[in-house]
Design a protein around this motif. Structure first.
Motif, PDB file in Angstrom:
ATOM      1  N   ALA A  16      40.320  43.415  28.490  1.00 36.91           N
ATOM      2  CA  ALA A  16      39.054  44.131  28.443  1.00 36.91           C
ATOM      3  C   ALA A  16      37.892  43.158  28.581  1.00 36.91           C
ATOM      4  O   ALA A  16      37.938  42.038  28.064  1.00 36.91           O
ATOM      5  CB  ALA A  16      38.933  44.895  27.132  1.00 36.91           C
ATOM      6  N   SER A  17      36.857  43.608  29.269  1.00 35.28           N
ATOM      7  CA  SER A  17      35.635  42.818  29.397  1.00 35.28           C
ATOM      8  C   SER A  17      34.447  43.778  29.363  1.00 35.28           C
ATOM      9  O   SER A  17      34.606  44.989  29.413  1.00 35.28           O
ATOM     10  CB  SER A  17      35.644  41.991  30.683  1.00 35.28           C
ATOM     11  OG  SER A  17      35.745  42.832  31.817  1.00 35.28           O
ATOM     12  N   GLN A  37      29.450  49.606  29.075  1.00 30.62           N
ATOM     13  CA  GLN A  37      30.581  49.762  29.985  1.00 30.62           C
ATOM     14  C   GLN A  37      31.680  48.773  29.607  1.00 30.62           C
ATOM     15  O   GLN A  37      31.395  47.619  29.313  1.00 30.62           O
ATOM     16  CB  GLN A  37      30.129  49.511  31.437  1.00 30.62           C
ATOM     17  CG  GLN A  37      31.180  49.804  32.488  1.00 30.62           C
ATOM     18  CD  GLN A  37      31.310  51.274  32.792  1.00 30.62           C
ATOM     19  OE1 GLN A  37      30.535  52.100  32.291  1.00 30.62           O
ATOM     20  NE2 GLN A  37      32.290  51.626  33.588  1.00 30.62           N
ATOM     21  N   VAL A  38      32.915  49.258  29.609  1.00 30.68           N
ATOM     22  CA  VAL A  38      34.077  48.419  29.349  1.00 30.68           C
ATOM     23  C   VAL A  38      34.928  48.409  30.610  1.00 30.68           C
ATOM     24  O   VAL A  38      35.215  49.458  31.184  1.00 30.68           O
ATOM     25  CB  VAL A  38      34.900  48.953  28.162  1.00 30.68           C
ATOM     26  CG1 VAL A  38      36.178  48.142  27.990  1.00 30.68           C
ATOM     27  CG2 VAL A  38      34.070  48.915  26.876  1.00 30.68           C
ATOM     28  N   HIS A  39      35.323  47.226  31.034  1.00 30.77           N
ATOM     29  CA  HIS A  39      36.163  47.076  32.218  1.00 30.77           C
ATOM     30  C   HIS A  39      37.563  46.669  31.777  1.00 30.77           C
ATOM     31  O   HIS A  39      37.719  45.696  31.029  1.00 30.77           O
ATOM     32  CB  HIS A  39      35.565  46.018  33.135  1.00 30.77           C
ATOM     33  CG  HIS A  39      36.269  45.888  34.441  1.00 30.77           C
ATOM     34  ND1 HIS A  39      36.485  46.928  35.301  1.00 30.77           N
ATOM     35  CD2 HIS A  39      36.815  44.792  35.043  1.00 30.77           C
ATOM     36  CE1 HIS A  39      37.118  46.508  36.379  1.00 30.77           C
ATOM     37  NE2 HIS A  39      37.335  45.218  36.249  1.00 30.77           N
ATOM     38  N   LEU A  40      38.572  47.422  32.235  1.00 33.95           N
ATOM     39  CA  LEU A  40      39.956  47.180  31.824  1.00 33.95           C
ATOM     40  C   LEU A  40      40.803  46.829  33.048  1.00 33.95           C
ATOM     41  O   LEU A  40      40.719  47.517  34.072  1.00 33.95           O
ATOM     42  CB  LEU A  40      40.531  48.423  31.147  1.00 33.95           C
ATOM     43  CG  LEU A  40      39.762  48.946  29.928  1.00 33.95           C
ATOM     44  CD1 LEU A  40      40.349  50.261  29.455  1.00 33.95           C
ATOM     45  CD2 LEU A  40      39.771  47.920  28.810  1.00 33.95           C
ATOM     46  N   VAL A  41      41.605  45.804  32.913  1.00 33.34           N
ATOM     47  CA  VAL A  41      42.480  45.388  34.005  1.00 33.34           C
ATOM     48  C   VAL A  41      43.897  45.218  33.476  1.00 33.34           C
ATOM     49  O   VAL A  41      44.144  44.380  32.603  1.00 33.34           O
ATOM     50  CB  VAL A  41      42.000  44.067  34.644  1.00 33.34           C
ATOM     51  CG1 VAL A  41      42.959  43.649  35.759  1.00 33.34           C
ATOM     52  CG2 VAL A  41      40.587  44.222  35.187  1.00 33.34           C
ATOM     53  N   GLU A  42      44.818  46.010  34.036  1.00 31.30           N
ATOM     54  CA  GLU A  42      46.220  45.920  33.640  1.00 31.30           C
ATOM     55  C   GLU A  42      46.966  44.930  34.539  1.00 31.30           C
ATOM     56  O   GLU A  42      46.603  44.711  35.691  1.00 31.30           O
ATOM     57  CB  GLU A  42      46.933  47.276  33.750  1.00 31.30           C
ATOM     58  CG  GLU A  42      46.320  48.400  32.951  1.00 31.30           C
ATOM     59  CD  GLU A  42      45.436  49.286  33.791  1.00 31.30           C
ATOM     60  OE1 GLU A  42      45.257  50.478  33.440  1.00 31.30           O
ATOM     61  OE2 GLU A  42      44.909  48.787  34.816  1.00 31.30           O
ATOM     62  N   SER A  43      48.034  44.378  33.986  1.00 30.88           N
ATOM     63  CA  SER A  43      48.927  43.515  34.757  1.00 30.88           C
ATOM     64  C   SER A  43      50.311  43.553  34.112  1.00 30.88           C
ATOM     65  O   SER A  43      50.459  44.035  32.983  1.00 30.88           O
ATOM     66  CB  SER A  43      48.408  42.075  34.807  1.00 30.88           C
ATOM     67  OG  SER A  43      48.313  41.539  33.504  1.00 30.88           O
ATOM     68  N   GLY A  44      51.297  43.046  34.850  1.00 28.54           N
ATOM     69  CA  GLY A  44      52.634  42.920  34.293  1.00 28.54           C
ATOM     70  C   GLY A  44      53.644  43.946  34.764  1.00 28.54           C
ATOM     71  O   GLY A  44      54.816  43.873  34.393  1.00 28.54           O
ATOM     72  N   GLY A  45      53.204  44.893  35.568  1.00 29.75           N
ATOM     73  CA  GLY A  45      54.156  45.871  36.067  1.00 29.75           C
ATOM     74  C   GLY A  45      55.099  45.255  37.094  1.00 29.75           C
ATOM     75  O   GLY A  45      54.939  44.102  37.504  1.00 29.75           O
ATOM     76  N   GLY A  46      56.110  46.038  37.490  1.00 33.48           N
ATOM     77  CA  GLY A  46      57.053  45.541  38.482  1.00 33.48           C
ATOM     78  C   GLY A  46      58.308  46.380  38.528  1.00 33.48           C
ATOM     79  O   GLY A  46      58.353  47.485  37.981  1.00 33.48           O
ATOM     80  N   LEU A  47      59.304  45.827  39.191  1.00 34.00           N
ATOM     81  CA  LEU A  47      60.599  46.492  39.343  1.00 34.00           C
ATOM     82  C   LEU A  47      61.608  45.826  38.414  1.00 34.00           C
ATOM     83  O   LEU A  47      61.723  44.589  38.405  1.00 34.00           O
ATOM     84  CB  LEU A  47      61.069  46.383  40.796  1.00 34.00           C
ATOM     85  CG  LEU A  47      62.481  46.878  41.111  1.00 34.00           C
ATOM     86  CD1 LEU A  47      62.592  48.376  40.862  1.00 34.00           C
ATOM     87  CD2 LEU A  47      62.834  46.536  42.554  1.00 34.00           C
TER      88      LEU A  47
END
Length: 125
Positions: free
Chosen positions: A24-25, A1-11
């Motif tokens: 990824a972890s 299993q690979v766990h993916l976490v996105e960040s950095g979005g916004g307006l």
């Protein structure tokens, strides 16, 4: 299993920039390629960019070529999407995804095995 976490979005205003990250972890040895996709309200999920985990191969959708850059840091198990000259039509939820078993970059989202939860990008005009 690979766990993916996105960040950095916004307006951001049109013409501005954002950098998305996807960490990824888990079984990261299963990662062969990673991609970014996006989905706007009422539209299907579409390919944005992808990168091979083993070499410098990359691919971009025509709509983002010359404006977006995908890169990776294997030591951090992280892929980035630098987005410049943003347009209102770039507004969407952006997802990262990983694919196992093949170094070949593919654009079809159904060929990817693991997905992050998404991060919202909103570009105002």
């Amino acid at each position: 299993q690979v766990h993916l976490v996105e960040s950095g979005g916004g307006l951001v205003q049109a013409g501005g920039s954002l950098r998305l990250s996807c960490a990824a972890s888990g079984r990261t040895s299963n990662i062969y390629t990673m991609g970014w996709f996006r989905q706007a309200p009422g539209k299907e999920r579409e390919f944005v960019a992808a990168i091979s985990w083993s070499n410098t191969n990359t691919a971009y959708a025509d709509s983002v070529k010359g404006r977006f850059t995908i890169s990776r840091d294997n030591a951090k198990n992280t892929v980035y999407l630098q987005m410049n000259s943003l347009k209102p039509e770039d507004t969407a939820v952006y997802y990262c995804a990983s694919r196992r078993g093949s170094w070949t970059i593919v654009l079809d989202p159904t060929m990817y095995d693991y997905w992050g939860q998404g991060t919202q990008v909103t570009v105002s005009s």
